[in-house]
Write a protein that holds these residues in place. Structure first.
Motif, PDB file in Angstrom:
ATOM      1  N   TYR A  26      15.437  56.005  37.675  1.00 38.17           N
ATOM      2  CA  TYR A  26      16.230  56.223  36.461  1.00 38.17           C
ATOM      3  C   TYR A  26      17.499  55.365  36.475  1.00 38.17           C
ATOM      4  CZ  TYR A  26      13.641  60.236  34.537  1.00 38.17           C
ATOM      5  OH  TYR A  26      12.700  61.045  33.959  1.00 38.17           O
ATOM      6  N   GLU A  27      17.899  54.976  35.293  1.00 40.29           N
ATOM      7  CA  GLU A  27      19.180  54.286  35.122  1.00 40.29           C
ATOM      8  C   GLU A  27      20.081  55.158  34.248  1.00 40.29           C
ATOM      9  OE1 GLU A  27      20.199  49.776  34.206  1.00 40.29           O
ATOM     10  OE2 GLU A  27      19.818  50.853  32.323  1.00 40.29           O
ATOM     11  N   PHE A  28      21.232  55.519  34.786  1.00 41.44           N
ATOM     12  CA  PHE A  28      22.224  56.310  34.051  1.00 41.44           C
ATOM     13  C   PHE A  28      23.327  55.381  33.549  1.00 41.44           C
ATOM     14  CE2 PHE A  28      20.083  59.329  36.731  1.00 41.44           C
ATOM     15  CZ  PHE A  28      19.999  60.484  35.963  1.00 41.44           C
ATOM     16  N   ILE A  29      23.803  55.628  32.348  1.00 42.72           N
ATOM     17  CA  ILE A  29      24.827  54.780  31.734  1.00 42.72           C
ATOM     18  C   ILE A  29      26.043  55.633  31.375  1.00 42.72           C
ATOM     19  CG2 ILE A  29      25.379  53.218  29.830  1.00 42.72           C
ATOM     20  CD1 ILE A  29      22.346  52.717  29.557  1.00 42.72           C
ATOM     21  N   ILE A  30      27.210  55.221  31.878  1.00 44.58           N
ATOM     22  CA  ILE A  30      28.470  55.851  31.473  1.00 44.58           C
ATOM     23  C   ILE A  30      29.055  55.029  30.334  1.00 44.58           C
ATOM     24  CG2 ILE A  30      30.779  56.573  32.183  1.00 44.58           C
ATOM     25  CD1 ILE A  30      29.818  56.505  35.072  1.00 44.58           C
ATOM     26  N   THR A  42      40.841  50.589  25.372  1.00 43.76           N
ATOM     27  CA  THR A  42      39.891  49.908  26.247  1.00 43.76           C
ATOM     28  C   THR A  42      38.599  50.723  26.346  1.00 43.76           C
ATOM     29  OG1 THR A  42      41.692  48.939  27.529  1.00 43.76           O
ATOM     30  CG2 THR A  42      39.524  49.030  28.585  1.00 43.76           C
ATOM     31  N   SER A  43      37.455  50.039  26.308  1.00 43.14           N
ATOM     32  CA  SER A  43      36.152  50.705  26.408  1.00 43.14           C
ATOM     33  C   SER A  43      35.333  50.061  27.521  1.00 43.14           C
ATOM     34  CB  SER A  43      35.392  50.610  25.083  1.00 43.14           C
ATOM     35  OG  SER A  43      36.113  51.205  24.028  1.00 43.14           O
ATOM     36  N   PHE A  44      34.359  50.818  28.029  1.00 45.89           N
ATOM     37  CA  PHE A  44      33.430  50.219  28.988  1.00 45.89           C
ATOM     38  C   PHE A  44      32.093  50.931  28.942  1.00 45.89           C
ATOM     39  CE2 PHE A  44      35.571  53.417  31.690  1.00 45.89           C
ATOM     40  CZ  PHE A  44      34.488  54.046  32.293  1.00 45.89           C
ATOM     41  N   SER A  45      31.050  50.204  29.323  1.00 46.46           N
ATOM     42  CA  SER A  45      29.706  50.732  29.478  1.00 46.46           C
ATOM     43  C   SER A  45      29.229  50.307  30.863  1.00 46.46           C
ATOM     44  CB  SER A  45      28.771  50.184  28.396  1.00 46.46           C
ATOM     45  OG  SER A  45      27.464  50.668  28.574  1.00 46.46           O
ATOM     46  N   HIS A  46      28.859  51.290  31.692  1.00 46.17           N
ATOM     47  CA  HIS A  46      28.592  51.026  33.097  1.00 46.17           C
ATOM     48  C   HIS A  46      27.233  51.602  33.478  1.00 46.17           C
ATOM     49  CE1 HIS A  46      29.090  50.409  37.281  1.00 46.17           C
ATOM     50  NE2 HIS A  46      29.448  51.639  37.600  1.00 46.17           N
ATOM     51  N   SER A  47      26.296  50.722  33.900  1.00 49.47           N
ATOM     52  CA  SER A  47      24.940  51.136  34.265  1.00 49.47           C
ATOM     53  C   SER A  47      24.854  51.441  35.760  1.00 49.47           C
ATOM     54  CB  SER A  47      23.932  50.041  33.907  1.00 49.47           C
ATOM     55  OG  SER A  47      23.935  49.807  32.513  1.00 49.47           O
ATOM     56  N   LEU A  48      24.134  52.525  36.086  1.00 53.21           N
ATOM     57  CA  LEU A  48      24.046  52.987  37.468  1.00 53.21           C
ATOM     58  C   LEU A  48      22.591  53.228  37.862  1.00 53.21           C
ATOM     59  CD1 LEU A  48      26.763  55.689  36.925  1.00 53.21           C
ATOM     60  CD2 LEU A  48      27.085  53.762  38.459  1.00 53.21           C
ATOM     61  N   GLU A  49      22.201  52.691  38.993  1.00 56.77           N
ATOM     62  CA  GLU A  49      20.924  53.053  39.579  1.00 56.77           C
ATOM     63  C   GLU A  49      21.060  54.422  40.243  1.00 56.77           C
ATOM     64  OE1 GLU A  49      19.882  49.933  42.232  1.00 56.77           O
ATOM     65  OE2 GLU A  49      19.383  48.512  40.631  1.00 56.77           O
ATOM     66  N   THR A  50      19.950  54.991  40.679  1.00 59.31           N
ATOM     67  CA  THR A  50      19.956  56.323  41.275  1.00 59.31           C
ATOM     68  C   THR A  50      19.676  56.224  42.766  1.00 59.31           C
ATOM     69  OG1 THR A  50      19.125  57.258  39.209  1.00 59.31           O
ATOM     70  CG2 THR A  50      18.982  58.637  41.159  1.00 59.31           C
ATOM     71  N   SER A  51      20.532  56.875  43.557  1.00 55.99           N
ATOM     72  CA  SER A  51      20.343  56.935  45.003  1.00 55.99           C
ATOM     73  C   SER A  51      20.028  58.378  45.386  1.00 55.99           C
ATOM     74  CB  SER A  51      21.618  56.478  45.723  1.00 55.99           C
ATOM     75  OG  SER A  51      21.512  56.667  47.123  1.00 55.99           O
ATOM     76  N   ILE A  52      18.882  58.591  46.024  1.00 53.66           N
ATOM     77  CA  ILE A  52      18.434  59.934  46.397  1.00 53.66           C
ATOM     78  C   ILE A  52      18.758  60.180  47.866  1.00 53.66           C
ATOM     79  CG2 ILE A  52      16.518  61.551  46.439  1.00 53.66           C
ATOM     80  CD1 ILE A  52      17.186  60.502  43.670  1.00 53.66           C
ATOM     81  N   SER A  53      19.578  61.191  48.154  1.00 52.36           N
ATOM     82  CA  SER A  53      19.894  61.528  49.541  1.00 52.36           C
ATOM     83  C   SER A  53      18.692  62.168  50.220  1.00 52.36           C
ATOM     84  CB  SER A  53      21.078  62.498  49.591  1.00 52.36           C
ATOM     85  OG  SER A  53      22.238  61.889  49.109  1.00 52.36           O
ATOM     86  N   PRO A  54      18.456  61.882  51.512  1.00 51.58           N
ATOM     87  CA  PRO A  54      17.363  62.555  52.237  1.00 51.58           C
ATOM     88  C   PRO A  54      17.621  64.056  52.276  1.00 51.58           C
ATOM     89  CG  PRO A  54      18.210  60.668  53.461  1.00 51.58           C
ATOM     90  CD  PRO A  54      19.163  60.900  52.338  1.00 51.58           C
ATOM     91  N   TYR A  55      16.623  64.838  51.904  1.00 53.39           N
ATOM     92  CA  TYR A  55      16.781  66.290  51.910  1.00 53.39           C
ATOM     93  C   TYR A  55      16.628  66.822  53.333  1.00 53.39           C
ATOM     94  CZ  TYR A  55      16.701  66.764  46.849  1.00 53.39           C
ATOM     95  OH  TYR A  55      17.008  66.715  45.526  1.00 53.39           O
ATOM     96  N   TYR A  56      17.217  67.997  53.558  1.00 52.89           N
ATOM     97  CA  TYR A  56      17.036  68.662  54.836  1.00 52.89           C
ATOM     98  C   TYR A  56      15.580  69.121  54.997  1.00 52.89           C
ATOM     99  CZ  TYR A  56      22.117  68.911  54.892  1.00 52.89           C
ATOM    100  OH  TYR A  56      23.436  68.593  54.887  1.00 52.89           O
TER     101      TYR A  56
END
Length: 341
Positions: free
Chosen positions: A296-300, A310-324
């Motif tokens: 997924y790509e999340f956008i702020i 001032t405005s901005f649009s910032h795209s973020l990739e998703t990092s999944i932490s290893p589960y216990y």
């Protein structure tokens, strides 16, 4: 005869030298060539913040100063001068607002009302405001402040993680302090983490904001394409993006992201923007669904932040932490066992 000629030349040269020295001293206080602040006998005290303006506003500029020297001035003139250098070399305004004696240690307060001209404010140079104290035809103090119209801009936060995005000359104090607005996205990165508790860590994406007035903004939200239908209870916009309303929280200049209208179901961790379940400040990923959002790509998107919009649009990739280590639905690793016969 030669001696008479030399004597005549000396008589001419001495007054001429005296005039040149006098002119040089006078010019040291002329407008535009003010001495450095420590040499000035005047200290400006105003603390009112002026600007930003769009033009057409009628503004009363007020300033005060103190005679910090031991001099007693029999008569001084208080002036305000307003220039637009890219329009004309002549001042738009050159007004004496008061005339009075000034004793050592004495303070004075002045004001002048001016309608900000939109066309001059929008020029290349903008407007230049000067307030000065004149004595015997020369300025013993002259304070200069520049003012330009706000021009909204879209920026990329990742370009300003180590160097500030700074805007000057949009507002000012009528004293020795300068005013600027700045952003530093020191805690921004190109991914957002889903932690071991199934929480998307948008609150860790923070930035520093500096300006004499607290941050304002028009709107902020997070949006994403939910291609695996992981978040069915979050509304979509007309373009098919799921959209979550966000707030920008100001904590002493550190700006973080908060979700004021999010809820979740405590057992399944299913999030909702429809007031179902418990209120939360996090976007939860439903149990067992974390791997479904790894692409997924999340956008702020944040609009019209601060005085300069001032405005901005910032795209973020998703990092999944290893589960216990856990059960075989929720965890990345599980143990399946039984009794060996």
């Amino acid at each position: 005869m030669v001696i008479k000629m030399i004597r005549a030349c000396l008589l001419i040269a001495i007054p001429l030298l005296s005039m040149l020295l006098s002119s040089s001293i006078d010019n040291s206080f002329k407008m535009g060539s003010r001495k450095s602040a420590p040499s000035s006998p005047i200290s400006f005290n105003s603390s009112t913040l002026y600007g930003p303006y769009s033009g057409g506003e009628s503004v009363t500029f007020s300033w005060s100063y103190t005679n910090t020297s031991t001099n007693n001035y029999s008569s001084v003139n208080d002036y305000i001068i307003i220039d637009c250098p890219s329009y004309s070399s002549a001042p738009l305004v050159s007004k004496r607002v008061a005339r009075h004696a000034l004793s050592s240690g004495e303070s004075r307060s002045l004001s002048y009302t001016y309608k900000i001209p939109e066309t001059r404010l929008s020029s290349e140079s903008g407007l230049v405001f000067k307030v000065g104290v004149q004595y015997s035809g020369s300025y013993i103090a002259l304070l200069e402040k520049k003012l330009k119209k706000v021009i909204p801009n879209n920026i990329n936060p990742l370009n300003y993680r180590s160097n500030k995005y700074t805007i000057k000359n949009r507002s000012f104090y009528l004293n020795e302090n300068d005013v600027e607005e700045s952003f530093l996205f020191d805690e921004y990165r190109d991914y957002v983490e889903c932690d071991e508790y199934n929480r998307m860590q948008f609150s860790k994406l923070s930035f520093l904001y500096s300006y004499p007035v607290r941050l304002t903004y028009e709107k902020c939200y997070i949006k994403f394409i939910d291609k695996n239908d992981v978040f069915p209870f979050i509304n979509k916009d007309e373009d098919g993006y799921r959209v979550i309303k966000a707030d920008l929280l100001d904590n002493d200049g550190r700006i973080t992201i908060d979700f004021p209208d999010l809820y979740y179901e405590p057992i399944s961790l299913q999030p909702s923007d429809q007031k179902k379940g418990s209120k939360t400040k996090y976007l939860y990923v439903p149990k067992g669904k974390s791997k479904a959002i790894k692409d997924y790509e999340f956008i702020i998107e944040a609009h019209n932040i601060g005085i300069n919009k001032t405005s901005f649009s910032h795209s973020l990739e998703t990092s999944i932490s290893p589960y216990y280590l856990g059960n075989c639905v929720d965890a990345d690793y599980c143990i399946v066992g039984g009794i060996k016969e």
